[in-house]
Scaffold this motif. Sequence first.
Motif, mmCIF file in Angstrom:
data_model
loop_
_atom_site.group_PDB
_atom_site.id
_atom_site.type_symbol
_atom_site.label_atom_id
_atom_site.label_comp_id
_atom_site.label_asym_id
_atom_site.label_seq_id
_atom_site.Cartn_x
_atom_site.Cartn_y
_atom_site.Cartn_z
ATOM 1 N N ASP A 1 0.819 -1.205 0.000
ATOM 2 C CA ASP A 1 0.000 0.000 0.000
ATOM 3 C C ASP A 1 0.857 1.261 0.000
ATOM 4 N N CYS A 2 2.057 1.148 0.545
ATOM 5 C CA CYS A 2 2.934 2.324 0.700
ATOM 6 C C CYS A 2 3.878 2.526 -0.475
ATOM 7 N N ASP A 3 4.097 1.511 -1.271
ATOM 8 C CA ASP A 3 5.143 1.564 -2.293
ATOM 9 C C ASP A 3 4.541 1.601 -3.690
ATOM 10 N N SER A 4 4.682 2.726 -4.370
ATOM 11 C CA SER A 4 4.154 2.880 -5.731
ATOM 12 C C SER A 4 5.262 2.838 -6.777
ATOM 13 N N TYR B 1 15.606 2.248 2.850
ATOM 14 C CA TYR B 1 15.370 3.627 3.287
ATOM 15 C C TYR B 1 15.847 4.667 2.272
ATOM 16 N N PHE B 2 17.146 4.642 1.960
ATOM 17 C CA PHE B 2 17.714 5.730 1.159
ATOM 18 C C PHE B 2 17.013 5.869 -0.185
ATOM 19 N N VAL B 3 16.832 4.762 -0.888
ATOM 20 C CA VAL B 3 16.190 4.802 -2.203
ATOM 21 C C VAL B 3 14.794 5.404 -2.115
ATOM 22 N N TYR B 4 14.074 5.064 -1.063
ATOM 23 C CA TYR B 4 12.665 5.462 -0.965
ATOM 24 C C TYR B 4 12.463 6.870 -0.415
ATOM 25 N N THR B 5 13.547 7.593 -0.169
ATOM 26 C CA THR B 5 13.406 9.032 0.115
ATOM 27 C C THR B 5 13.226 9.818 -1.176
ATOM 28 N N ILE B 6 13.535 9.200 -2.302
ATOM 29 C CA ILE B 6 13.464 9.867 -3.605
ATOM 30 C C ILE B 6 12.017 9.878 -4.085
ATOM 31 N N ARG B 7 11.522 11.036 -4.415
ATOM 32 C CA ARG B 7 10.100 11.176 -4.742
ATOM 33 C C ARG B 7 9.765 10.740 -6.161
ATOM 34 N N ASP B 8 10.733 10.786 -7.050
ATOM 35 C CA ASP B 8 10.473 10.429 -8.445
ATOM 36 C C ASP B 8 10.565 8.908 -8.602
ATOM 37 N N ARG B 9 9.460 8.291 -9.030
ATOM 38 C CA ARG B 9 9.434 6.840 -9.225
ATOM 39 C C ARG B 9 10.510 6.376 -10.208
ATOM 40 N N ARG B 10 10.705 7.151 -11.265
ATOM 41 C CA ARG B 10 11.668 6.747 -12.300
ATOM 42 C C ARG B 10 13.072 6.649 -11.731
ATOM 43 N N GLU B 11 13.421 7.605 -10.884
ATOM 44 C CA GLU B 11 14.748 7.564 -10.269
ATOM 45 C C GLU B 11 14.881 6.368 -9.334
ATOM 46 N N ARG B 12 13.821 6.071 -8.600
ATOM 47 C CA ARG B 12 13.865 4.897 -7.717
ATOM 48 C C ARG B 12 14.036 3.619 -8.517
ATOM 49 N N ARG B 13 13.321 3.513 -9.627
ATOM 50 C CA ARG B 13 13.424 2.302 -10.451
ATOM 51 C C ARG B 13 14.838 2.136 -11.014
ATOM 52 N N LYS B 14 15.440 3.236 -11.450
ATOM 53 C CA LYS B 14 16.804 3.157 -11.980
ATOM 54 C C LYS B 14 17.771 2.639 -10.918
ATOM 55 N N LEU B 15 17.647 3.177 -9.719
ATOM 56 C CA LEU B 15 18.538 2.754 -8.635
ATOM 57 C C LEU B 15 18.297 1.299 -8.250
ATOM 58 N N LEU B 16 17.054 0.886 -8.214
ATOM 59 C CA LEU B 16 16.749 -0.499 -7.841
ATOM 60 C C LEU B 16 17.191 -1.477 -8.920
ATOM 61 N N ARG B 17 17.092 -1.081 -10.182
ATOM 62 C CA ARG B 17 17.590 -1.967 -11.252
ATOM 63 C C ARG B 17 19.108 -2.108 -11.182
#
Length: 422
Positions: free
Chosen positions: A18-21, A282-298
């Motif tokens: 529910d928290c992670d988009s 934590y660190f990745v999910y402080t970033i508000r832009d989904r696209r940036e989070r996806r890049k870091l997670l990939r």
Amino acid sequence: MGNLLGGVSFREPTTVEDCDSTWQTDSEPEPEEPGPGGSSEGPGQEPEQPAQPPERAGGRPRSSPAPDEDAEAAGAEQGGDSTEATAKPKRSFYAARDLYKYRHQYPNFKDIRYQNDLSNLRFYKNKIPFKPDGVYIEEVLNKWKGDYEKLEHNHTYIQWLFPLREQGLNFYAKELTTYEIEEFKKTKEAIRRFLLAYKMMLEFFGIKLTDKTGNVARAVNWQERFQHLNESQHNYLRITRILKSLGELGYESFKSPLVKFILHEALVENTIPNIKQSALEYFVYTIRDRRERRKLLRFAQKHYTPSENFIWGPPRKEQSEGSKAQKMSSPLASSHNSQTSMHKKAKDSKNSSSAVHLNSKTAEEKKVAPKEPVEETDRPSPELSNEAAKPRNTEKDSNAENVNSQSEKTGRKGYFLARPSS
């Protein structure tokens, strides 16, 4: 200023999902790795007001327990990373909820201080010292820089250097207000000192800021400081706070370079392996832009070991495979049912044909030879002997004839057919 939502409150989420988009809109083309800075706007940016933000009714983000304490309650995620841990990691609901609120501008947040109570801005303008220590910002920047013992063991300055719209562990520190944030961004003196404070903390971690876009690299003392950072895991909470504060005060684009650098050192260089859980949770999910989070997670997924324990990737693949397997099994089951039905129909047809042939043969035999008396439970009554002149019920007569035929064949052996036909 107050929150525009007024007294409206929203239901808190109950699961990490529910928290992670992050993976909800994964259709736009993306390069494999993030660039030097993350954009804070665009199609991947999360809305400021979600459909169901996770906040309690009552206004304030939370005062007890504080969000930092909420993060600490997650236990091993940000305070107990270990390279020797073999168990598969688990997503922390505490972390997901805390960062969801942050990314969505603290739903239900209500400014509780007056607009002229600009404690954080006044501190950065060197007008007031931070409490309870009574030290001014200029003294911190000039005399505490490089004093790693003081920066390590003092736990009251970090809330003043990197203020947030949430209560920290230092209850003397004041929460930011929306009005104060706007005033802070317009005050060059405050912004200059804020960036100096950021550089001071990066150096404390063994990192240096290399340009005005937020790119970072190893500092001269990186080996000593990385070893310390790998062992002093309470600093992971500080990094989370620093990243949040960067976003609040206009430096959202500085986050991705720092997080990417930490992920590289933790997963590729293996210089700070204990930080990888906090970096991903934590660190990745402080970033508000989904696209940036996806890049870091990939990027992290490519280098994470063991790869089967990486739990931050898109769930779509697993779901699609399950759906595909279900679709494949459905035609097979349908085909099997169809074949079974056809086989059953053929068998029924064969039985019906045999019964008709037997009935026909029996009828012919009845014309030639008289029937022998046989006991039957379903024989018609003697009074109805004139029934022969009437039209006969084909189905009933056929069944009776079948019974008679069978009785004639078995009667001599002393068997009686007493079961009525269905």
